[in-house]
Design a protein around this motif. Structure first.
Motif, mmCIF file in Angstrom:
data_model
loop_
_atom_site.group_PDB
_atom_site.id
_atom_site.type_symbol
_atom_site.label_atom_id
_atom_site.label_comp_id
_atom_site.label_asym_id
_atom_site.label_seq_id
_atom_site.Cartn_x
_atom_site.Cartn_y
_atom_site.Cartn_z
ATOM 1 N N LYS A 260 -2.067 13.091 -0.144
ATOM 2 C CA LYS A 260 -2.604 13.955 0.912
ATOM 3 C C LYS A 260 -1.757 15.224 0.999
ATOM 4 C CE LYS A 260 -3.920 9.847 3.557
ATOM 5 N NZ LYS A 260 -3.620 9.031 4.745
ATOM 6 N N LEU A 261 -2.399 16.318 1.364
ATOM 7 C CA LEU A 261 -1.691 17.598 1.470
ATOM 8 C C LEU A 261 -1.690 18.076 2.921
ATOM 9 C CD1 LEU A 261 -3.361 19.410 -1.596
ATOM 10 C CD2 LEU A 261 -1.377 17.882 -1.604
ATOM 11 N N VAL A 262 -0.527 18.535 3.389
ATOM 12 C CA VAL A 262 -0.473 19.200 4.701
ATOM 13 C C VAL A 262 0.158 20.578 4.505
ATOM 14 C CG1 VAL A 262 -0.353 17.077 6.073
ATOM 15 C CG2 VAL A 262 1.759 18.142 5.324
ATOM 16 N N ASP A 263 -0.261 21.514 5.313
ATOM 17 C CA ASP A 263 0.200 22.899 5.185
ATOM 18 C C ASP A 263 1.492 23.101 5.969
ATOM 19 O OD1 ASP A 263 -0.047 25.429 4.150
ATOM 20 O OD2 ASP A 263 -1.134 26.199 5.890
ATOM 21 N N ASN A 264 2.496 23.685 5.319
ATOM 22 C CA ASN A 264 3.767 24.001 5.976
ATOM 23 C C ASN A 264 4.050 25.492 5.793
ATOM 24 O OD1 ASN A 264 6.343 23.929 7.094
ATOM 25 N ND2 ASN A 264 7.298 23.201 5.219
ATOM 26 N N PRO A 265 3.419 26.343 6.627
ATOM 27 C CA PRO A 265 3.488 27.800 6.416
ATOM 28 C C PRO A 265 4.912 28.369 6.384
ATOM 29 C CG PRO A 265 1.887 27.248 8.137
ATOM 30 C CD PRO A 265 2.645 25.993 7.828
ATOM 31 N N THR A 266 5.854 27.752 7.137
ATOM 32 C CA THR A 266 7.228 28.299 7.161
ATOM 33 C C THR A 266 7.962 28.002 5.855
ATOM 34 O OG1 THR A 266 8.279 26.282 8.025
ATOM 35 C CG2 THR A 266 7.385 27.836 9.646
ATOM 36 N N GLY A 267 7.570 26.931 5.167
ATOM 37 C CA GLY A 267 8.289 26.536 3.956
ATOM 38 C C GLY A 267 9.615 25.855 4.236
ATOM 39 N N GLN A 268 9.965 25.711 5.513
ATOM 40 C CA GLN A 268 11.262 25.124 5.847
ATOM 41 C C GLN A 268 11.214 23.596 5.749
ATOM 42 O OE1 GLN A 268 12.444 26.813 9.609
ATOM 43 N NE2 GLN A 268 12.895 28.811 8.688
ATOM 44 N N THR A 269 12.296 23.040 5.221
ATOM 45 C CA THR A 269 12.333 21.611 4.906
ATOM 46 C C THR A 269 12.104 20.731 6.132
ATOM 47 O OG1 THR A 269 13.855 22.075 3.088
ATOM 48 C CG2 THR A 269 13.745 19.793 3.843
ATOM 49 N N ALA A 270 12.875 20.946 7.199
ATOM 50 C CA ALA A 270 12.774 20.082 8.386
ATOM 51 C C ALA A 270 11.363 20.125 8.974
ATOM 52 C CB ALA A 270 13.804 20.496 9.436
ATOM 53 N N LYS A 271 10.786 21.308 9.028
ATOM 54 C CA LYS A 271 9.421 21.466 9.548
ATOM 55 C C LYS A 271 8.433 20.696 8.677
ATOM 56 C CE LYS A 271 6.255 23.514 12.211
ATOM 57 N NZ LYS A 271 6.094 23.072 13.609
ATOM 58 N N GLY A 272 8.574 20.838 7.363
ATOM 59 C CA GLY A 272 7.693 20.146 6.432
ATOM 60 C C GLY A 272 7.798 18.637 6.569
ATOM 61 N N LEU A 273 9.025 18.139 6.727
ATOM 62 C CA LEU A 273 9.236 16.692 6.888
ATOM 63 C C LEU A 273 8.569 16.192 8.164
ATOM 64 C CD1 LEU A 273 12.976 16.550 5.762
ATOM 65 C CD2 LEU A 273 11.042 15.500 4.555
ATOM 66 N N ASN A 274 8.742 16.929 9.263
ATOM 67 C CA ASN A 274 8.120 16.516 10.529
ATOM 68 C C ASN A 274 6.592 16.535 10.449
ATOM 69 O OD1 ASN A 274 10.499 15.961 11.888
ATOM 70 N ND2 ASN A 274 10.699 18.021 12.739
ATOM 71 N N LEU A 275 6.035 17.546 9.783
ATOM 72 C CA LEU A 275 4.568 17.623 9.621
ATOM 73 C C LEU A 275 4.056 16.441 8.795
ATOM 74 C CD1 LEU A 275 4.224 21.463 8.952
ATOM 75 C CD2 LEU A 275 3.190 20.236 10.872
ATOM 76 N N ALA A 276 4.803 16.091 7.754
ATOM 77 C CA ALA A 276 4.408 14.968 6.896
ATOM 78 C C ALA A 276 4.508 13.645 7.653
ATOM 79 C CB ALA A 276 5.271 14.938 5.639
ATOM 80 N N GLU B 131 0.848 -1.201 0.000
ATOM 81 C CA GLU B 131 0.000 0.000 0.000
ATOM 82 C C GLU B 131 0.883 1.250 0.000
ATOM 83 O OE1 GLU B 131 -3.704 1.787 2.662
ATOM 84 O OE2 GLU B 131 -2.878 -0.193 3.151
ATOM 85 N N LEU B 132 0.381 2.316 -0.604
ATOM 86 C CA LEU B 132 1.183 3.530 -0.777
ATOM 87 C C LEU B 132 0.353 4.761 -0.448
ATOM 88 C CD1 LEU B 132 4.059 4.218 -1.988
ATOM 89 C CD2 LEU B 132 2.896 4.601 -4.155
ATOM 90 N N GLU B 133 0.946 5.705 0.281
ATOM 91 C CA GLU B 133 0.345 7.037 0.419
ATOM 92 C C GLU B 133 1.444 8.068 0.187
ATOM 93 O OE1 GLU B 133 -1.286 7.998 4.286
ATOM 94 O OE2 GLU B 133 0.649 7.772 5.290
ATOM 95 N N ILE B 134 1.046 9.214 -0.333
ATOM 96 C CA ILE B 134 2.002 10.295 -0.623
ATOM 97 C C ILE B 134 1.545 11.532 0.137
ATOM 98 C CG2 ILE B 134 3.007 11.759 -2.422
ATOM 99 C CD1 ILE B 134 2.309 9.483 -4.430
ATOM 100 N N ILE B 135 2.435 12.097 0.942
ATOM 101 C CA ILE B 135 2.073 13.307 1.696
ATOM 102 C C ILE B 135 2.965 14.463 1.247
ATOM 103 C CG2 ILE B 135 1.875 14.369 3.979
ATOM 104 C CD1 ILE B 135 1.295 11.630 5.119
ATOM 105 N N LEU B 136 2.312 15.506 0.739
ATOM 106 C CA LEU B 136 3.031 16.706 0.304
ATOM 107 C C LEU B 136 2.898 17.776 1.380
ATOM 108 C CD1 LEU B 136 1.777 16.956 -3.412
ATOM 109 C CD2 LEU B 136 3.718 15.695 -2.522
ATOM 110 N N ALA B 137 4.038 18.214 1.928
ATOM 111 C CA ALA B 137 4.029 19.325 2.887
ATOM 112 C C ALA B 137 4.247 20.604 2.088
ATOM 113 C CB ALA B 137 5.134 19.136 3.929
ATOM 114 N N LEU B 138 3.170 21.361 1.908
ATOM 115 C CA LEU B 138 3.187 22.498 0.986
ATOM 116 C C LEU B 138 3.620 23.790 1.667
ATOM 117 C CD1 LEU B 138 -0.153 21.810 -0.947
ATOM 118 C CD2 LEU B 138 2.182 21.221 -1.648
ATOM 119 N N GLY B 139 4.739 24.331 1.193
ATOM 120 C CA GLY B 139 5.210 25.628 1.675
ATOM 121 C C GLY B 139 4.528 26.761 0.915
ATOM 122 N N PRO B 140 4.846 28.011 1.281
ATOM 123 C CA PRO B 140 4.221 29.167 0.615
ATOM 124 C C PRO B 140 4.875 29.453 -0.741
ATOM 125 C CG PRO B 140 5.707 29.912 2.350
ATOM 126 C CD PRO B 140 5.746 28.411 2.383
#
Length: 324
Positions: free
Chosen positions: A66-82, A37-46
């Motif tokens: 699936k999409l998650v919001d990453n308002p800072t656009g920073q990579t580490a933050k986006g990875l953790n949110l995902a 099974e596969l899921e793809i999560i995109l942490a979207l920056g501004p």
């Protein structure tokens, strides 16, 4: 994990200004020859382009995205949110300007099951067919450009300090505390360092090839390598025992060449010898490594941009860059 299993996988991507490559990147993930099974999560920056619109269209077409919001656009933050939004124990990290072969996931899981590694990864294969980007790609695959780093230039499969991107056990990431959000760059190296400190195995295998699209201009390349140098200095301060000659070579080259020019101009021409040797080395290397005439002519300028920007970043990296 038994050897016959195809465990469910979450693919995570921190995304910012990727409109040119995002479609191809996601298409390559969805076309995996993988039974699990596969899921793809995109942490979207501004993003300032149409990236988020493209992401929304992709998610509307396929419920695995699936999409998650990453308002800072920073990579580490986006990875953790995902990771937080992920459903599965196996986490595969991909970047929006990269592409994987259709056997990538199957190979990564197989290697993980054979080795027991907490993270497996392979080659960052810089590639392009167009103009200066093509020359930069060749430079990024060469030892003269990036040193003897396995994930740039290849090598035998085996334990490694770090790998490009990586397929992880989520439990190992969480046990190590996740990606350190204070790191704007080099957060992958730093997480691998902590996972190794916990006894985890990081495994490099050259069969895991990720096609990477490099920067398209010298100014963007210089900015990228300046940031690499700045954050490598942060790592040298935080983890002094990990500093080696490969990381010190660019700042040393910058200092020696600068002194050579200044002393050669203001004291005596003999002092120009070091900088002339350096330039000759880059020109000869460029002629050998460059595939087409244009590459051979431009390669030495690309090499110098990478080395000197990295060195300048390392030397000028302020202590306040890293918030303790």
């Amino acid at each position: 994990m038994n050897h016959l299993s195809s465990p469910a996988v979450t693919v995570i991507l921190p995304i910012l200004n990727e409109e040119a490559d995002l479609g191809n990147c996601i298409s390559a993930i969805l076309q995996q020859d993988y039974a699990g099974e596969l899921e793809i999560i995109l942490a979207l920056g501004p993003s300032k382009d149409k990236t988020n619109q493209i992401a929304s269209e992709l998610a509307a077409r396929d419920k695995r995205i699936k999409l998650v919001d990453n308002p800072t656009g920073q990579t580490a933050k986006g990875l953790n949110l995902a990771i937080k939004a992920s459903s599965f124990e196996i986490i595969c990290r991909i970047d929006g300007h990269s592409e994987i072969s259709n056997s990538y996931l199957k190979t990564a899981i197989s290697i993980m099951q054979e080795t027991g590694a907490v993270n497996v990864g392979g080659l960052m294969h810089a590639d392009s067919q167009s103009g200066l980007q093509r020359t930069i790609a060749q430079a990024m695959r060469s030892k003269l450009g990036v040193g003897a780093s396995k994930f740039h230039t290849g090598g035998k499969a085996g334990p490694s300090d770090t790998v490009y991107l990586g397929t992880f056990k989520k439990s190992a990431i969480l046990a190590a505390g996740g990606f350190d959000e204070r790191y704007i760059r080099a957060q992958d190296w730093e997480l691998n360092h902590r996972m190794r400190a916990q006894g985890g195995l990081i495994w490099f295998d050259p069969r895991l090839v990720v096609t990477y699209r490099p920067r398209k201009s010298l100014s963007k390349l210089a900015k990228q390598y300046f940031q690499y140098g700045r954050w490598r200095r942060v790592i040298s301060r935080q983890h002094p025992k990990t500093t080696n000659f490969r990381y010190l070579a660019p700042p040393i080259a910058l200092v020696i060449n600068s002194l050579s020019v200044v002393l050669g101009v203001f004291v005596a021409p003999i002092f120009l010898v070091p900088v002339l040797i350096y330039v000759a080395l880059l020109i000869i290397g460029g002629v050998i490594i460059g595939r087409k005439i244009a590459d051979k002519l431009l390669m030495s300028i690309v090499f110098a941009t990478m080395h000197l920007s990295w060195g300048a970043g390392f030397i000028t990296s302020p202590k306040k860059l890293f918030k303790n």
